[in-house]
Design a protein around this motif. Structure first.
Motif, PDB file in Angstrom:
ATOM      1  N   PRO A  41       0.830  -1.207   0.000  1.00  0.00           N
ATOM      2  CA  PRO A  41       0.000   0.000   0.000  1.00  0.00           C
ATOM      3  C   PRO A  41       0.861   1.252   0.000  1.00  0.00           C
ATOM      4  N   PRO A  42       0.269   2.401  -0.313  1.00  0.00           N
ATOM      5  CA  PRO A  42       1.008   3.665  -0.238  1.00  0.00           C
ATOM      6  C   PRO A  42       1.409   3.972   1.206  1.00  0.00           C
ATOM      7  N   ALA A  43       2.424   4.826   1.346  1.00  0.00           N
ATOM      8  CA  ALA A  43       2.886   5.258   2.666  1.00  0.00           C
ATOM      9  C   ALA A  43       3.093   6.767   2.643  1.00  0.00           C
ATOM     10  N   ILE A  44       2.961   7.388   3.799  1.00  0.00           N
ATOM     11  CA  ILE A  44       3.168   8.837   3.898  1.00  0.00           C
ATOM     12  C   ILE A  44       4.653   9.148   3.740  1.00  0.00           C
ATOM     13  N   ALA A  45       4.958  10.086   2.834  1.00  0.00           N
ATOM     14  CA  ALA A  45       6.334  10.529   2.639  1.00  0.00           C
ATOM     15  C   ALA A  45       6.582  11.882   3.298  1.00  0.00           C
ATOM     16  N   SER A  46       5.603  12.761   3.242  1.00  0.00           N
ATOM     17  CA  SER A  46       5.729  14.075   3.884  1.00  0.00           C
ATOM     18  C   SER A  46       4.343  14.556   4.280  1.00  0.00           C
ATOM     19  N   TRP A  47       4.272  15.281   5.399  1.00  0.00           N
ATOM     20  CA  TRP A  47       2.989  15.761   5.917  1.00  0.00           C
ATOM     21  C   TRP A  47       3.095  17.255   6.170  1.00  0.00           C
ATOM     22  N   THR A  48       2.153  18.021   5.638  1.00  0.00           N
ATOM     23  CA  THR A  48       2.185  19.464   5.793  1.00  0.00           C
ATOM     24  C   THR A  48       1.678  19.882   7.168  1.00  0.00           C
ATOM     25  N   SER A  49       2.066  21.077   7.589  1.00  0.00           N
ATOM     26  CA  SER A  49       1.588  21.616   8.855  1.00  0.00           C
ATOM     27  C   SER A  49       0.107  21.935   8.754  1.00  0.00           C
ATOM     28  N   CYS A  50      -0.648  21.549   9.781  1.00  0.00           N
ATOM     29  CA  CYS A  50      -2.097  21.739   9.778  1.00  0.00           C
ATOM     30  C   CYS A  50      -2.493  22.754  10.838  1.00  0.00           C
ATOM     31  N   HIS A  51      -3.453  23.582  10.515  1.00  0.00           N
ATOM     32  CA  HIS A  51      -3.961  24.553  11.469  1.00  0.00           C
ATOM     33  C   HIS A  51      -4.990  23.892  12.386  1.00  0.00           C
ATOM     34  N   PHE A  52      -4.953  24.253  13.656  1.00  0.00           N
ATOM     35  CA  PHE A  52      -5.967  23.784  14.596  1.00  0.00           C
ATOM     36  C   PHE A  52      -7.299  24.395  14.181  1.00  0.00           C
ATOM     37  N   PRO A  53      -8.386  23.597  14.094  1.00  0.00           N
ATOM     38  CA  PRO A  53      -9.659  24.111  13.579  1.00  0.00           C
ATOM     39  C   PRO A  53     -10.198  25.290  14.398  1.00  0.00           C
ATOM     40  N   GLU A  54     -10.628  26.338  13.712  1.00  0.00           N
ATOM     41  CA  GLU A  54     -11.168  27.513  14.396  1.00  0.00           C
ATOM     42  C   GLU A  54     -12.420  27.163  15.204  1.00  0.00           C
ATOM     43  N   GLU A  55     -13.260  26.271  14.658  1.00  0.00           N
ATOM     44  CA  GLU A  55     -14.486  25.899  15.366  1.00  0.00           C
ATOM     45  C   GLU A  55     -14.165  25.270  16.712  1.00  0.00           C
ATOM     46  N   ALA A  56     -13.194  24.360  16.741  1.00  0.00           N
ATOM     47  CA  ALA A  56     -12.792  23.725  17.999  1.00  0.00           C
ATOM     48  C   ALA A  56     -12.172  24.755  18.937  1.00  0.00           C
ATOM     49  N   ASP A  57     -11.408  25.668  18.391  1.00  0.00           N
ATOM     50  CA  ASP A  57     -10.767  26.686  19.208  1.00  0.00           C
ATOM     51  C   ASP A  57     -11.812  27.582  19.874  1.00  0.00           C
ATOM     52  N   ARG A  58     -12.844  27.957  19.101  1.00  0.00           N
ATOM     53  CA  ARG A  58     -13.894  28.815  19.658  1.00  0.00           C
ATOM     54  C   ARG A  58     -14.638  28.120  20.797  1.00  0.00           C
ATOM     55  N   LYS A  59     -14.804  26.807  20.690  1.00  0.00           N
ATOM     56  CA  LYS A  59     -15.564  26.059  21.694  1.00  0.00           C
ATOM     57  C   LYS A  59     -14.705  25.575  22.858  1.00  0.00           C
ATOM     58  N   GLY A  60     -13.419  25.890  22.826  1.00  0.00           N
ATOM     59  CA  GLY A  60     -12.542  25.466  23.906  1.00  0.00           C
ATOM     60  C   GLY A  60     -12.212  23.995  23.892  1.00  0.00           C
ATOM     61  N   ASP A  86     -14.881  11.091  12.331  1.00  0.00           N
ATOM     62  CA  ASP A  86     -14.784  12.541  12.435  1.00  0.00           C
ATOM     63  C   ASP A  86     -15.444  12.968  13.744  1.00  0.00           C
ATOM     64  N   PRO A  87     -14.686  13.539  14.688  1.00  0.00           N
ATOM     65  CA  PRO A  87     -15.282  13.966  15.957  1.00  0.00           C
ATOM     66  C   PRO A  87     -16.043  15.286  15.849  1.00  0.00           C
ATOM     67  N   GLY A  88     -16.068  15.863  14.640  1.00  0.00           N
ATOM     68  CA  GLY A  88     -16.759  17.136  14.466  1.00  0.00           C
ATOM     69  C   GLY A  88     -15.884  18.315  14.854  1.00  0.00           C
ATOM     70  N   ASN A  89     -16.498  19.478  14.975  1.00  0.00           N
ATOM     71  CA  ASN A  89     -15.811  20.698  15.384  1.00  0.00           C
ATOM     72  C   ASN A  89     -14.671  21.095  14.441  1.00  0.00           C
ATOM     73  N   GLY A  90     -14.817  20.709  13.176  1.00  0.00           N
ATOM     74  CA  GLY A  90     -13.858  21.103  12.151  1.00  0.00           C
ATOM     75  C   GLY A  90     -12.650  20.205  12.004  1.00  0.00           C
ATOM     76  N   PHE A 126      -5.034  16.007  16.552  1.00  0.00           N
ATOM     77  CA  PHE A 126      -4.777  17.413  16.838  1.00  0.00           C
ATOM     78  C   PHE A 126      -4.762  17.618  18.349  1.00  0.00           C
ATOM     79  N   VAL A 127      -3.790  18.354  18.838  1.00  0.00           N
ATOM     80  CA  VAL A 127      -3.742  18.721  20.246  1.00  0.00           C
ATOM     81  C   VAL A 127      -3.408  20.202  20.341  1.00  0.00           C
ATOM     82  N   ARG A 128      -4.291  20.966  20.945  1.00  0.00           N
ATOM     83  CA  ARG A 128      -3.993  22.381  21.155  1.00  0.00           C
ATOM     84  C   ARG A 128      -2.968  22.480  22.262  1.00  0.00           C
TER      85      ARG A 128
END
Length: 228
Positions: A41-60, A86-90, A126-128
């Motif tokens: 199967p395919p494998a990850i070679a490189s992973w880009t930086s991801c932003h923490f979802p704004e929706e989750a940030d707004r809800k704490g 998908d746990p939701g919250n973006g 994701f971990v804030r």
């Protein structure tokens, strides 16, 4: 072919460490979607930086775990993403966007030629970044018992199945309960849950390092029928 009630290969898709905006991922080795052809199967070679979802940030909301597949072209680019949990919250959308931007080593067919196919399940966590002194550690799973391959899958000629679940772990490392988040049917969900509730875990820790009861992060449990 393995007899009903025999052992099965169990693999954990356990999670990466992340910061608020830069997760890294770990894919389950040797896995593939049930409809994928035999090969690597395919494998990850490189992973880009991801932003923490704004929706989750707004809800704490401080954490979120997404499990997904990626369809990778022979040139290593991602054609599409399917979110399995998908746990939701973006979080699902943010993880899918990162997965589409990532680079991959393409899958290979039996002759070693690149081919378009799905990755194994990928877990993106994701971990804030917490306030200093407020960190908590989730329970962690160690080695798994050898679990019987489901008789229903054996009867139906199904060779493999992947279950996504989480366990509520007491402070002593025992599992109180299990929640199945993705069940492919054919008895795989029940078999994985029975194994998960029987095993021992490293318990979660509070900010002072004391054990506490808590849920694990979602993880994938993969059955593969052994062949001679």
């Amino acid at each position: 072919m393995e007899r009903p009630g025999g052992g099965a290969i169990a693999m954990l898709l356990l999670l990466m460490t992340t910061t608020a905006c830069g997760p890294t991922t770990a894919a389950m080795p040797g896995g593939s979607r049930p409809d994928a052809a035999r090969g690597r199967p395919p494998a990850i070679a490189s992973w880009t930086s991801c932003h923490f979802p704004e929706e989750a940030d707004r809800k704490g909301i401080d954490t979120g775990t997404v499990i997904l597949w990626v369809y990778v072209e022979p040139d290593g680019s991602a054609r599409s993403v399917q979110v399995l949990h998908d746990p939701g919250n973006g979080f699902g959308q943010a993880a899918a966007q990162c997965a589409m931007r990532a680079g991959y080593a393409p899958g290979k067919d039996g002759s070693g030629a690149p081919r378009a196919t799905w990755t194994p399940p990928i877990t993106v966590r994701f971990v804030r970044e917490p306030v200093k002194g407020a960190a908590r550690r989730r329970p962690r799973a160690g080695s798994w018992p050898r679990c019987p391959f489901p008789e229903e899958a054996e009867r139906n000629g199904v060779d493999q199945g992947t279950v996504v679940l989480r366990a509520y772990v007491e402070a002593d490392g025992s599992a109180r309960s299990v929640q199945v988040l993705h069940d492919p049917g054919n008895g795989f969900g029940q078999a994985a849950a029975e194994c998960a509730v029987q095993k021992r875990y490293s318990p979660g820790k509070d900010a002072t390092g004391m054990p506490l009861a808590a849920w694990t992060a979602p993880f994938a449990f993969r059955f593969v029928r052994e062949r001679p």
